[in-house]
Enzyme design. Structure first.
Site, PDB file in Angstrom:
ATOM      1  N   VAL A 159       0.824  -1.208   0.000  1.00 28.51           N
ATOM      2  CA  VAL A 159       0.000   0.000   0.000  1.00 28.51           C
ATOM      3  C   VAL A 159       0.855   1.255   0.000  1.00 28.51           C
ATOM      4  O   VAL A 159       0.390   2.320  -0.395  1.00 28.51           O
ATOM      5  CB  VAL A 159      -0.948  -0.010   1.221  1.00 28.51           C
ATOM      6  CG1 VAL A 159      -1.742   1.280   1.318  1.00 28.51           C
ATOM      7  CG2 VAL A 159      -1.897  -1.201   1.143  1.00 28.51           C
ATOM      8  N   GLU A 160       2.115   1.132   0.396  1.00 22.11           N
ATOM      9  CA  GLU A 160       2.959   2.319   0.525  1.00 22.11           C
ATOM     10  C   GLU A 160       3.883   2.481  -0.688  1.00 22.11           C
ATOM     11  O   GLU A 160       3.502   3.107  -1.673  1.00 22.11           O
ATOM     12  CB  GLU A 160       3.725   2.249   1.848  1.00 22.11           C
ATOM     13  CG  GLU A 160       2.781   2.253   3.043  1.00 22.11           C
ATOM     14  CD  GLU A 160       3.483   2.265   4.377  1.00 22.11           C
ATOM     15  OE1 GLU A 160       3.125   1.451   5.233  1.00 22.11           O
ATOM     16  OE2 GLU A 160       4.409   3.083   4.578  1.00 22.11           O
ATOM     17  N   MET A 161       5.075   1.895  -0.643  1.00 21.28           N
ATOM     18  CA  MET A 161       5.995   2.054  -1.780  1.00 21.28           C
ATOM     19  C   MET A 161       5.922   0.872  -2.740  1.00 21.28           C
ATOM     20  O   MET A 161       6.352   0.971  -3.889  1.00 21.28           O
ATOM     21  CB  MET A 161       7.410   2.287  -1.254  1.00 21.28           C
ATOM     22  CG  MET A 161       7.492   3.580  -0.436  1.00 21.28           C
ATOM     23  SD  MET A 161       9.042   3.819   0.472  1.00 21.28           S
ATOM     24  CE  MET A 161      10.119   4.345  -0.844  1.00 21.28           C
TER      25      MET A 161
END
Length: 369
Positions: A159-161
């Site tokens: 969900v982030e990087m």
């Protein structure tokens, strides 16, 4: 609920009132009425001296069995600064550590939930990276013991990087000659210096330099006129109300885990908090106590970013953690004190994006999928 009942009973006892005995008491003769006793006010806490107040925020003595702090080199810090700002450590080359933890905005993005890969949002607010080196653990649930353990988590988080795996991360770094050179300089004793562990080590070395200093630090250091009269009233209230039970130490927090809704249940709490990391039922609803340094600049607040205004946050914490209803003047004084915790950021050239080396033909391309 049981705790609330005890608070109520204790309050009634302190006022010299008992509903039960009032019902059972034989009424006095009409010709000799008994005057109702006046309610007795509990005495206000005795004001603390500046030295006593400062004591709450002194660092604890180093444990004898504690490992020595890492000896970060200039080369490691310089490499970590580049990696902190490096968007190619994300799947689509558009998210870096600084995206969610902006260094010119006090280590946050001032969003309830940050935007990650493809604009996806997680479930927890991005806490400030400033002064994080002094925390008992990293992340709201404390699942990372150190900055090193935390540093690469977002890189591989979908969900982030959203990097698919460590292989993709290392392929990206080794495809850029400047990075292989920088890793060799930062970790000269390693045969293969470009590793995930060294990536985390370098980013953590840079983050350990991300500290702020405020007028409050001057106060704790002995300059007791560094705070205004109102700020000192707020500090007195901060201590006597019980806020220092959790928000203590040099970072005014970050040293413990606490249940949200300790005295009165917090409405709508669904996040299991530290339980997600430990699977210990006693940790359900507990979160790492956040630092209050720069708190005026790091909203919105709580693990989910659901509280926008600092005065509202103060009222909610007093109610749910301390069973205390604050007056408007008390809130004003507490907020004034909290604003005194806003510090100076590191030099602009240190927290500005550095020049990053160019990609090569071997560098994996951005992947928006």
């Amino acid at each position: 609920m049981i705790q609330n009942r005890w608070v109520s009973l204790l309050s009634l006892s302190a006022l010299g009132v008992s509903a039960l005995t009032g019902c059972e008491r034989t009424p006095p003769p009409a010709e000799a009425p008994v005057a109702a006793p006046e309610a007795q006010k509990l005495p206000a806490p005795k004001p603390m001296t500046a030295e006593q107040l400062a004591h709450f925020f002194k660092p604890l003595p180093q444990r004898k069995d504690a490992p020595p702090p890492p000896e970060d080199t200039e080369a490691q810090v310089a490499l970590g600064r580049m990696l902190y700002f490096e968007p190619r450590l994300s799947k689509n080359h558009d998210v870096s550590c600084n995206t969610c933890h902006g260094l010119t905005t006090f280590g946050v993005d001032n969003k309830a939930l940050s935007d990650g890969h493809k604009g996806l949002k997680g479930t927890r607010n991005s806490p400030t990276v400033y002064n994080a080196a002094g925390h008992i653990a990293q992340f709201w649930d404390g699942r990372a013991d150190t900055l090193e353990a935390q540093a690469t988590g977002p890189i591989l988080n979908p969900v982030e990087m959203a990097m698919p795996d460590e292989k993709r991360v290392l392929a990206t770094l080794t495809s850029i000659p400047e990075y292989t050179k920088r890793f060799r300089e930062a970790f000269p004793g390693d045969k293969k210096p470009v590793t995930m562990a060294n990536t985390a080590r370098a980013i953590a070395a840079f983050e350990r330099k991300l500290v702020t200093t405020s007028r409050f630090d001057a106060f704790v250091g002995g300059k007791h006129d560094a705070l205004t009269e109102q700020e000192q009233r707020g500090l007195q209230l901060f201590a006597t109300t019980g806020c220092t039970t959790c928000h203590n130490g040099p970072a005014v927090g970050g040293t413990s885990f606490q249940k949200l809704g300790l005295i009165e249940d917090y409405p709508g709490l669904k996040d299991a908090g530290r339980f997600d990391a430990t699977k210990n039922e006693d940790d359900r609803g507990k979160f790492r106590v956040p630092t209050l340094l720069n708190v005026d600049k790091t909203g919105p607040y709580l693990h989910d970013g659901s509280v926008v205004e600092l005065p509202q946050m103060v009222r909610l914490m007093a109610k749910h953690q301390l069973a205390r209803t604050l007056t408007d003047p008390e809130v004003d004084d507490l907020v004034a004190f909290l604003k005194s915790l806003t510090g100076e950021l590191p030099p602009a050239e240190f927290i500005a994006p550095p020049e990053l080396p160019p990609s090569t033909a071997k560098t994996p391309k951005p992947d928006p999928s």
